[in-house]
Design an enzyme around this catalytic site. Structure first.
Site, mmCIF file in Angstrom:
data_model
loop_
_atom_site.group_PDB
_atom_site.id
_atom_site.type_symbol
_atom_site.label_atom_id
_atom_site.label_comp_id
_atom_site.label_asym_id
_atom_site.label_seq_id
_atom_site.Cartn_x
_atom_site.Cartn_y
_atom_site.Cartn_z
ATOM 1 N N PHE A 1 13.107 0.566 21.504
ATOM 2 C CA PHE A 1 12.900 1.697 20.589
ATOM 3 C C PHE A 1 13.293 3.030 21.213
ATOM 4 C CE2 PHE A 1 11.141 0.596 16.453
ATOM 5 C CZ PHE A 1 11.204 -0.771 16.586
ATOM 6 N N LEU A 2 14.398 2.984 21.937
ATOM 7 C CA LEU A 2 14.953 4.222 22.503
ATOM 8 C C LEU A 2 16.382 4.410 22.009
ATOM 9 C CD1 LEU A 2 13.642 4.203 26.202
ATOM 10 C CD2 LEU A 2 12.847 5.602 24.287
ATOM 11 N N CYS B 1 7.808 1.016 6.196
ATOM 12 C CA CYS B 1 6.611 1.120 7.044
ATOM 13 C C CYS B 1 6.479 2.456 7.780
ATOM 14 C CB CYS B 1 6.587 -0.035 8.038
ATOM 15 S SG CYS B 1 6.721 -1.628 7.215
ATOM 16 N N PHE C 1 2.298 -7.661 12.437
ATOM 17 C CA PHE C 1 3.259 -6.892 13.251
ATOM 18 C C PHE C 1 4.630 -7.530 13.074
ATOM 19 C CE2 PHE C 1 -0.921 -6.435 15.253
ATOM 20 C CZ PHE C 1 -1.064 -5.055 15.252
ATOM 21 N N THR D 1 0.881 -1.171 0.000
ATOM 22 C CA THR D 1 0.000 0.000 0.000
ATOM 23 C C THR D 1 0.920 1.223 0.000
ATOM 24 O OG1 THR D 1 -0.129 -0.189 2.419
ATOM 25 C CG2 THR D 1 -1.961 -1.070 1.163
ATOM 26 N N LYS E 1 -2.995 -0.932 13.815
ATOM 27 C CA LYS E 1 -1.707 -1.107 13.134
ATOM 28 C C LYS E 1 -1.010 0.243 12.947
ATOM 29 C CE LYS E 1 1.756 -2.405 10.848
ATOM 30 N NZ LYS E 1 2.002 -3.280 9.757
ATOM 31 N N GLY F 1 13.640 4.633 9.000
ATOM 32 C CA GLY F 1 13.390 4.464 7.564
ATOM 33 C C GLY F 1 12.590 3.202 7.342
ATOM 34 N N LYS G 1 18.130 -0.775 8.040
ATOM 35 C CA LYS G 1 18.503 -1.271 9.376
ATOM 36 C C LYS G 1 19.234 -2.590 9.153
ATOM 37 C CE LYS G 1 14.409 -4.039 10.367
ATOM 38 N NZ LYS G 1 13.371 -4.401 11.314
HETATM 39 C C1 UGA Z 1 8.046 -1.996 11.609
HETATM 40 C C2 UGA Z 1 7.434 -2.464 12.950
HETATM 41 O O1 UGA Z 1 8.462 -2.601 13.923
HETATM 42 C C3 UGA Z 1 6.705 -3.794 12.775
HETATM 43 O O2 UGA Z 1 6.069 -4.144 13.992
HETATM 44 C C4 UGA Z 1 5.658 -3.618 11.680
HETATM 45 O O3 UGA Z 1 4.933 -4.810 11.483
HETATM 46 C C5 UGA Z 1 6.353 -3.216 10.401
HETATM 47 O O4 UGA Z 1 7.027 -1.965 10.617
HETATM 48 C C6 UGA Z 1 5.310 -3.048 9.338
HETATM 49 O O5 UGA Z 1 4.497 -2.117 9.408
HETATM 50 O O6 UGA Z 1 5.195 -3.920 8.463
HETATM 51 P P1 UGA Z 1 10.304 -2.476 10.296
HETATM 52 O O7 UGA Z 1 9.923 -1.354 9.397
HETATM 53 O O8 UGA Z 1 10.751 -3.756 9.667
HETATM 54 O O9 UGA Z 1 9.065 -2.897 11.247
HETATM 55 O O10 UGA Z 1 11.497 -1.982 11.196
HETATM 56 P P2 UGA Z 1 11.757 -1.535 12.712
HETATM 57 O O11 UGA Z 1 12.620 -2.531 13.352
HETATM 58 O O12 UGA Z 1 10.504 -1.209 13.388
HETATM 59 O O13 UGA Z 1 12.607 -0.208 12.497
HETATM 60 C C7 UGA Z 1 12.063 0.922 11.830
HETATM 61 C C8 UGA Z 1 13.069 2.041 11.790
HETATM 62 O O14 UGA Z 1 13.247 2.617 13.085
HETATM 63 C C9 UGA Z 1 14.462 1.627 11.327
HETATM 64 O O15 UGA Z 1 14.958 2.595 10.437
HETATM 65 C C10 UGA Z 1 15.287 1.609 12.602
HETATM 66 O O16 UGA Z 1 16.651 1.871 12.384
HETATM 67 C C11 UGA Z 1 14.629 2.728 13.374
HETATM 68 N N1 UGA Z 1 14.810 2.609 14.843
HETATM 69 C C12 UGA Z 1 14.225 1.599 15.532
HETATM 70 C C13 UGA Z 1 15.586 3.542 15.509
HETATM 71 O O17 UGA Z 1 16.134 4.475 14.903
HETATM 72 N N2 UGA Z 1 15.723 3.433 16.869
HETATM 73 C C14 UGA Z 1 15.151 2.446 17.573
HETATM 74 O O18 UGA Z 1 15.323 2.414 18.814
HETATM 75 C C15 UGA Z 1 14.393 1.497 16.885
#
Ligand code: UGA
Length: 467
Positions: free
Chosen positions: A254-255, A265, A156, A92, A209, A262, A325
């Protein structure tokens, strides 16, 4: 059948990370699954057991499902009326106005109809604005299928941990008419009982979501704001985040501050929910600020590099990381790529490296990719770490230092903060942590810091001295 639920004929439409995890995961739970995608190349690769993206543990799960005869891959829509339940896992994407573009979703929903047996269920797994299920249902009725129910079952699954997120979920959400929602929930019966199954309205499931992703994104933006403030006042965001996270009302995940979030999502979903809010005339200033802060964060890194390195024209800058990531080869909305591009646009030659991801097409000629991190760092005027792959903390930094033209290290993820890079001769800058000036310009093995005796003052002094 693991867990005692009866095996069900399932179709999954869309072989992206969410679709493949869902299909292979449901096969592992004992169901008979056909995974469908309109891209014949993707289907052919999957049928040979090759995944078009990097997802740890998934190739083994796919192989197992296929060898047990529970998972089939198809480029054409599976047999007419074969599926009792069909999952829509198509993208989407973001439309120009920030809203979610639902064209593909509604097309796939229509395409799925012949597949669904009488009295079957269409499950929307893609992230969609509240009300999308209602619209899909309206279109399905218009197509003459009053027998098909529509349920929202948002995923999720994070990239890189998708398989474990599927097999050990923290909650399962099913939105729709109670009987249909229960039938979809029954598919997941074999999963750990500890995960609450939440049966709710379709709009609530759809909203949940977006709320989950927006909450997480806002934490990242808020910790980034604190990191920036720590930089300004000489505090250490690592300890600030730890102290804050020890409060069980807040929690420690997530801190991690960095260069901004990026991926496919968070950036898209925050914008999409803002678009929903605008249409609903319901302001969401916190979500707005989350997005704004995120867009500013990677730019701050570019500005810091420019301020330290000086004019970038003719300089060689190493960028460590391409994926948004670690644990994935996904480069969508990767803030590190934005940094690389901006540095290249300012005239530098950027040599990037990533252990898994490739530079996407259209990155431009001034950004190239080296095969090894060492090759990227060779002769560099500065290095910027943008993806916290563990490989980078394991690099022999003391040996690398003399190979760089200037030992300037910008760590956009604080991934190297526990190494004593100052002792190895680097000028080290993290995000929201006291900078470390070279304590000895001799090469010396990197050792865990243990102490944090470098202060903002020492950074200021070194910066002055370097100029
Ligand atoms: C995210 C959600 O975590 C999932 O639960 C969700 O299902 C998914 O989106 C989705 O909508 O399909 P994702 O995008 O794979 O998953 O990645 P994350 O691990 O959540 O990280 C997202 C971004 O946040 C990354 O760029 C990561 O580097 C950043 N981040 C995360 C930080 O800068 N600091 C943090 O403490 C955690």
């Amino acid at each position: 059948m693991p867990g005692g639920a009866s095996p069900t004929q399932v179709a999954v439409l869309g072989a992206g990370p969410v679709g493949v995890v869902t299909a292979a995961g449901l096969a592992a739970l004992g169901h008979h699954v056909t995974l469908h995608d309109i891209d014949p190349k993707r289907v052919a690769a999957l049928a040979r057991g090759r995944l078009p993206f990097h997802e740890p543990g998934l190739p083994a799960l796919v192989k197992k499902g296929m060898s047990q005869g529970r998972l089939a891959i198809a480029s054409t829509v599976p047999a007419r009326g074969a599926a009792v339940i069909a999952f829509l896992c198509v993208g989407t994407p973001q439309a120009d106005d920030g809203a979610a573009d639902l064209t593909m979703l509604h097309q796939a929903a229509q395409g799925a109809l012949p597949v669904i047996a009488r009295g079957g269920i269409l499950v929307i797994r893609s992230t969609v604005p509240p009300g999308t299920g209602d619209e899909a249902e309206r279109r399905i009725r218009a197509a003459g299928r009053a027998d098909v129910s529509v349920v929202s079952a948002p995923e999720f699954l994070a990239e890189g941990t998708g398989v474990q997120d599927f097999l050990r979920p923290e909650r399962l959400v099913f939105g729709g008419a109670l009987q249909a929602a229960r039938r979809v929930a029954a598919l997941f019966k074999a999963l750990p009982k500890a995960a609450p199954r939440i049966l709710t309205s379709r709009r609530t499931a759809e909203m949940a979501k977006y709320a989950a992703n927006t909450f997480l994104a806002s934490r990242v933006s808020l910790v980034n704001e604190f990191a920036n403030l720590c930089d300004a006042v000489g505090a250490d965001v690592r300890d600030v985040a730890r102290i804050v996270g020890l409060d069980s009302r807040i929690g420690s995940k997530f801190l991690r501050p960095g260069i901004g979030y990026g991926g496919s999502c968070f950036p898209k979903d925050v914008k999409a929910i803002l678009s929903v809010a605008a249409t609903a005339k319901t302001p969401m200033p916190v979500a707005e600020a989350t997005d704004r802060t995120n867009q500013a964060q990677w730019r701050r890194v570019v500005a810091t590099v420019q301020a330290s390195v000086g004019p970038l024209a003719g300089k060689r800058i190493a960028v460590l990381g391409i994926a948004f990531k670690p644990g994935t080869d996904d480069t969508r909305e990767a803030p590190g790529l934005r940094i690389a591009q901006a540095i290249a646009d300012a005239g530098a030659r950027v040599v990037a490296h990533d252990p898994v991801a490739q530079l996407p097409a259209g990155t431009g000629p001034r950004v190239e990719q080296a095969l090894t991190a060492e090759a990227a760092l060779d002769g560099a005027d500065a290095a910027i770490l943008v993806t916290e792959w563990p490989d980078y903390a394991a690099l022999p930094w003391a040996k690398i230092r003399p190979r760089m033209r200037t030992p300037l290290l910008f760590d956009g993820r604080n991934a190297l903060a526990s190494l004593d890079l100052a002792a190895a001769g680097f000028e080290y800058r993290g995000i929201g942590i006291p900078a470390a000036a070279p304590s000895a310009m001799k090469t010396k093995a990197s050792t865990p810091a243990g102490t944090r005796n470098n202060t903002t003052n020492s950074r200021k002094k070194t910066k002055g001295a370097r100029r």
